[in-house]
Design a protein around this motif. Structure first.
Motif, short mmCIF file in Angstrom:
data_model
loop_
_atom_site.label_atom_id
_atom_site.label_comp_id
_atom_site.label_asym_id
_atom_site.label_seq_id
_atom_site.Cartn_x
_atom_site.Cartn_y
_atom_site.Cartn_z
N TRP A 13 0.60 -1.10 0.00
CA TRP A 13 -0.35 0.06 0.39
C TRP A 13 1.11 1.73 0.09
O TRP A 13 0.48 2.25 -0.53
CB TRP A 13 -0.51 -0.06 0.97
CG TRP A 13 -2.08 -0.33 1.30
CD1 TRP A 13 -2.32 -2.27 1.60
CD2 TRP A 13 -3.33 -0.70 0.31
NE1 TRP A 13 -3.42 -2.79 0.91
CE2 TRP A 13 -4.38 -1.40 -0.13
CE3 TRP A 13 -4.09 0.42 -0.60
CZ2 TRP A 13 -5.55 -2.29 -0.46
CZ3 TRP A 13 -4.87 0.33 -1.33
CH2 TRP A 13 -5.65 -0.26 -1.30
N VAL A 14 2.21 1.15 1.17
CA VAL A 14 2.53 2.44 0.58
C VAL A 14 3.09 2.82 -0.45
O VAL A 14 3.37 3.89 -1.16
CB VAL A 14 3.48 1.96 1.73
CG1 VAL A 14 4.81 3.31 2.05
CG2 VAL A 14 3.23 2.55 3.32
N LEU A 16 2.68 1.77 -3.02
CA LEU A 16 1.04 1.99 -4.32
C LEU A 16 1.32 3.12 -4.56
O LEU A 16 0.68 4.00 -5.39
CB LEU A 16 -0.13 1.29 -4.31
CG LEU A 16 -1.36 1.06 -5.15
CD1 LEU A 16 -0.85 0.83 -6.35
CD2 LEU A 16 -2.47 0.67 -4.23
N LEU A 17 0.87 3.39 -2.61
CA LEU A 17 0.70 5.46 -2.87
C LEU A 17 1.91 6.14 -2.98
O LEU A 17 2.22 7.52 -3.66
CB LEU A 17 0.24 5.82 -1.14
CG LEU A 17 -1.28 4.98 -0.50
CD1 LEU A 17 -1.85 5.35 0.90
CD2 LEU A 17 -2.31 5.51 -1.77
N SER A 20 2.02 6.38 -7.15
CA SER A 20 0.82 6.95 -7.03
C SER A 20 1.21 8.40 -7.29
O SER A 20 0.70 9.32 -8.15
CB SER A 20 -0.53 6.29 -6.84
OG SER A 20 -1.30 5.64 -6.78
N VAL A 21 1.06 9.02 -6.22
CA VAL A 21 1.45 10.74 -5.44
C VAL A 21 2.59 10.40 -6.47
O VAL A 21 2.75 12.14 -7.38
CB VAL A 21 1.44 10.84 -4.26
CG1 VAL A 21 2.10 12.44 -4.01
CG2 VAL A 21 0.14 10.29 -3.51
#
Length: 470
Positions: A13-14, A16-17, A20-21
Motif C-alpha cells: 500500500w505504501v 502504491l500510494l 501514484s502520488v
C-alpha cells in the motif's frame, strides 16, 4: 488461502500510494517543464527575428546604394546557406532552426535549411505548420514601420528531444530510488512491528494452562488495546473455568451422600431376610432416587442461570403461571395435608417481561421450600399485588416455624440447610439468582403468627395491568 503478512500488505500500500502520488507530481512537473521550455524557445525565436529585423532596418538606414545593399544581402544568404562544420564549432540543431525574410511577397533572405516556399501565410505571431513532413514552430514578425516580414522557425523534434530528456531526468531518480525505498520501508515496517512480534512470541512460549494476564510493556497504543482484549479474554476464561469447577465441586459434594445412601438401600434390599424388609428398602431406595433426581435438576438449573446464558424475554401472565404451578404441586400438598391458596381474583391479571420458564422455576422452588417447612394442617398462600411504587410484587406466605433474623441471609447461600432439613440447599439460591437476573428485589419477612414470607418485587415499569373482559 493464506493471506499476506501485515508487513507485505503495508509495503504494498505504501509503494502504491508513493508511486501514484509521485506519478501525479512527475506529470505535473513534466507539464510545467514542457510549458516553460516552449516559452523559452518561443522567446528565442522572437529574439532572433527582432535581431534580423534590426539588422535589415539598420542596413536600410545607411547611405549604401541599392546595389551595395543587394550584394550584402546576397553575401549574407550565401553564408547562411553553407553547410556548417558541426564537428568543430557548429551544432547539430543548426539545421533545425531556420529563418526567411520576405519583402513584398518576395523571398529576400533565408537560412540554408529553410524551405524555399513560404513557411506560413500568417501575418503576425506564433503558429505550427507542417512543411516537408515536419512540424515547424513559426514566429512571424511583421513590423508596420518597414516592408520586411521575418519568419523564424524551429522543427518540433528539437523541442521533443529536449522535453524527453527533461522527463527522463525527472523520472529516472524515482525509478532508480523505488527499490531502495522499498527496502528502507520494509526495514522501517519491521522495526515498527517488532512489539507485535514480541507479543506473538510471548503467546507462543506461554503455558497453555496459564490464564495470568499479559504484562508486556511498553507497547504502542494499538498493541496495548490488543493486550487488554487478550487479558479480558483470559479473565473471562478464568471465570468460566472457575464456574465449571464450582459446578463440578457442587455436584460432587451434593451427590456423594445420596449415592452412598442409594448404595446402602440397594444392599439392604438385596440382603433382606423377608419381603417386608425388602419392600421397605426399595421404598427408601425410590425416595433416595427422587431426591437425587431433584438435586441434579436443581444443579442443572443453577448452572443455566449464569450471566452469559441470558435469554430473550417474553410476556408472561403471572397469575396464570401461578395457578398452573399450584395445581402441579397440589398432590404434594395433599400428601402433607397442607392447603395451597392463591389470594387473587380471577378477573384481574398482569403481564411481566421475563425469561421463558423463569417464573415457573421461581414459584416451584418457593412453594416446595415452604411445603417442607410447613406443619400438617397449616396453609401456604401466594399473593400478587401492585405496591405503592407501582411495582408488581408476589408474596409466598407459609405458617411454618419461621427463621431468625441471623439465619435469613444464610438461606440464600448455596447448600445451606436449616436444622434437620435434608434438602439440597439450592432452592432459595436459585430463586436469588433469578431475582438478580431480572433486576428484581427479594425480601424475607416474618409471617404474623409464625412462619416466613418471601416477597419478590419486580422493577417499576416492568409490568402492565390488564383487566379481563366479562
Amino acid at each position: 488461502m493464506k493471506s499476506a503478512s501485515i508487513r507485505a500488505r503495508t509495503l504494498g500500500w505504501v509503494l502504491l500510494l508513493f508511486i501514484s502520488v509521485s506519478g501525479i507530481i512527475a506529470w505535473s512537473s513534466f507539464h510545467d517543464a514542457t510549458h516553460e521550455v516552449e516559452e523559452l524557445y518561443d522567446a528565442h525565436l522572437a529574439q532572433q527575428a527582432r535581431l534580423i529585423d534590426s539588422l535589415l532596418v539598420g542596413m536600410d538606414a545607411t547611405s549604401m546604394s541599392q546595389v551595395a545593399k543587394l550584394r550584402l544581402l546576397n553575401t549574407m544568404e550565401q553564408t547562411t546557406l553553407q553547410t556548417p562544420d558541426t564537428g568543430k564549432s557548429g551544432h547539430q540543431y543548426e539545421s533545425k532552426v531556420v529563418f526567411q525574410v520576405w519583402k513584398d511577397e518576395q523571398l529576400v533572405l533565408r537560412s540554408r535549411s529553410a524551405p524555399s516556399g513560404q513557411l506560413t501565410q500568417k501575418l503576425q505571431g506564433y503558429v505550427n505548420e507542417r512543411v516537408d513532413q515536419h512540424i515547424w514552430r513559426v514566429f512571424v514578425l511583421n513590423q508596420p514601420s518597414n516592408a520586411y516580414r521575418i519568419l523564424m522557425a524551429e522543427r518540433d523534434d528539437v523541442r521533443g528531444e529536449l522535453v524527453s530528456k527533461i522527463a527522463l531526468r525527472t523520472l529516472l531518480p524515482d525509478l532508480l530510488g523505488i527499490p531502495l525505498l522499498a527496502l528502507l520501508i520494509w526495514w522501517a515496517i519491521g522495526r515498527g512491528l517488532q512489539p507485535l512480534n514480541q507479543l506473538a512470541e510471548l503467546l507462543r512460549k506461554r503455558d497453555p494452562r496459564s490464564l495470568q494476564p499479559l504484562a508486556l510493556s511498553p507497547l504502542p497504543k494499538e498493541l496495548d488495546t490488543i493486550q487488554e482484549a487478550v487479558n479480558l479474554l483470559m479473565l473471562q476464561l478464568k471465570e468460566l473455568l472457575a464456574r465449571e469447577q464450582r459446578f463440578i465441586a457442587d455436584a460432587a459434594h451434593e451427590l456423594r451422600t445420596p449415592l452412598s445412601v442409594l448404595s446402602l438401600h440397594t444392599q439392604n434390599a438385596l440382603q433382606a431376610s423377608n419381603p417386608q424388609e425388602q419392600q421397605e428398602s426399595l421404598q427408601e431406595l425410590q425416595q433416595g432416587i427422587e431426591r437425587t433426581t431433584r438435586i441434579v435438576s436443581q444443579l442443572l438449573t443453577l448452572a443455566r442461570l449464569e450471566p452469559e446464558t441470558e435469554q430473550q424475554r417474553v410476556k408472561v401472565n403471572p397469575l396464570k403461571v401461578t395457578r398452573d404451578v399450584l395445581a402441579e404441586l397440589a398432590p404434594l400438598a395433599w400428601q402433607d395435608k397442607v392447603e395451597l391458596q392463591l389470594l387473587n381474583e380471577e378477573d384481574t391479571s398482569w403481564e411481566l417481561q421475563l425469561e421463558p420458564g423463569s417464573l415457573e422455576i421461581l414459584l416451584q422452588n418457593l412453594v416446595t421450600n415452604a411445603l417442607r417447612h410447613t406443619p400438617k394442617g397449616r396453609r401456604i398462600a401466594v399473593h400478587w399485588q401492585v405496591t405503592q411504587e407501582d411495582s408488581l410484587q408476589v408474596a409466598v406466605i407459609d405458617q411454618g416455624c419461621g427463621v431468625s433474623d441471623q439465619e435469613k441471609p444464610l438461606l440464600l447461600q448455596r447448600f445451606y440447610r436449616k436444622g434437620s432439613y435434608t434438602g439440597s440447599g439450592l432452592g432459595l439460591a436459585i430463586v436469588a439468582r433469578l431475582v438478580e437476573r431480572h433486576q428484581a428485589r427479594l425480601t424475607l419477612d416474618d409471617t404474623p403468627g409464625g412462619g416466613l414470607t418471601v416477597r419478590i418485587t419486580w422493577p417499576m415499569g416492568g409490568h402492565s395491568q390488564r383487566v379481563a373482559s366479562c
